[in-house]
Design a protein around this motif. Structure first.
Motif, mmCIF file in Angstrom:
data_model
loop_
_atom_site.group_PDB
_atom_site.id
_atom_site.type_symbol
_atom_site.label_atom_id
_atom_site.label_comp_id
_atom_site.label_asym_id
_atom_site.label_seq_id
_atom_site.Cartn_x
_atom_site.Cartn_y
_atom_site.Cartn_z
ATOM 1 N N VAL A 197 47.293 12.793 67.942
ATOM 2 C CA VAL A 197 47.220 13.874 67.010
ATOM 3 C C VAL A 197 47.472 13.519 65.632
ATOM 4 N N GLN A 198 47.081 14.161 64.535
ATOM 5 C CA GLN A 198 47.217 13.605 63.170
ATOM 6 C C GLN A 198 48.670 14.110 62.570
ATOM 7 N N GLY A 250 51.162 16.214 60.954
ATOM 8 C CA GLY A 250 51.006 17.802 60.631
ATOM 9 C C GLY A 250 50.423 18.597 61.761
ATOM 10 N N GLY A 251 49.739 18.223 62.965
ATOM 11 C CA GLY A 251 49.421 18.790 63.819
ATOM 12 C C GLY A 251 50.366 19.343 64.796
ATOM 13 N N SER A 252 49.648 19.563 65.909
ATOM 14 C CA SER A 252 50.811 20.302 67.071
ATOM 15 C C SER A 252 50.022 20.046 68.689
ATOM 16 N N LEU A 253 50.947 19.834 69.226
ATOM 17 C CA LEU A 253 50.889 19.667 70.607
ATOM 18 C C LEU A 253 51.694 20.407 71.554
ATOM 19 N N ARG A 309 60.944 22.551 64.534
ATOM 20 C CA ARG A 309 59.305 22.229 64.769
ATOM 21 C C ARG A 309 59.081 22.175 66.172
ATOM 22 N N THR A 337 55.077 21.370 66.604
ATOM 23 C CA THR A 337 54.462 21.589 65.668
ATOM 24 C C THR A 337 54.891 20.551 64.668
ATOM 25 N N SER A 338 54.220 20.620 63.418
ATOM 26 C CA SER A 338 54.429 19.789 62.062
ATOM 27 C C SER A 338 54.949 18.430 62.647
ATOM 28 N N VAL A 383 51.349 10.059 67.182
ATOM 29 C CA VAL A 383 51.107 10.673 65.792
ATOM 30 C C VAL A 383 50.538 9.828 64.862
#
Length: 115
Positions: free
Chosen positions: A12-13, A15-18, A66, A83-84, A113
């Motif tokens: 994930v980039q 700032g993204g979420s998982l 987060r 998140t974040s 990330v």
């Protein structure tokens, strides 16, 4: 025998979420304190979050605000909403079930990330 199977990891980039999930093969999940730890490359495994059978939670300072840990005792599932995300969150995430002096660990799921 307690078996834990993690899922939901991936790339994930920043700032993204998982959302990670942990499926537990136990007779009654509610007796266990459940948690998530992680291990970054070249580093020791570290605590991320914990939730008691009664739903009390605590988090590592680095993830407070987060990450959110939750559990569904009837479904025997524990989730970690992240998140974040930051590059420093990269690592293998492990689910752990704790009861008395016993700890049971899953095999882990990789979270990467990118910046």
């Amino acid at each position: 025998q307690v078996q834990l199977v993690e899922s939901g990891g991936g790339l994930v980039q920043a700032g993204g979420s998982l959302r990670l999930s942990c499926a537990a093969s136990v007779s009654e999940l509610g007796i266990y304190t459940m948690g998530w730890h992680r291990q970054a490359p070249g580093k020791q495994r570290e605590f991320v979050a914990r939730i008691t059978g009664g739903g009390l939670t605590n988090y590592a300072e680095s993830v407070k605000g987060r990450f959110t840990i939750s559990r569904d005792n009837p479904k025997k599932m524990v989730d970690l909403q992240m998140t974040s995300l930051k590059p420093e969150d990269t690592g293998v995430y492990y689910c752990v079930a704790q009861w008395g002096v016993n700890d049971y660990w899953g095999q882990g799921t990789q979270v990467t990330v990118s910046s």
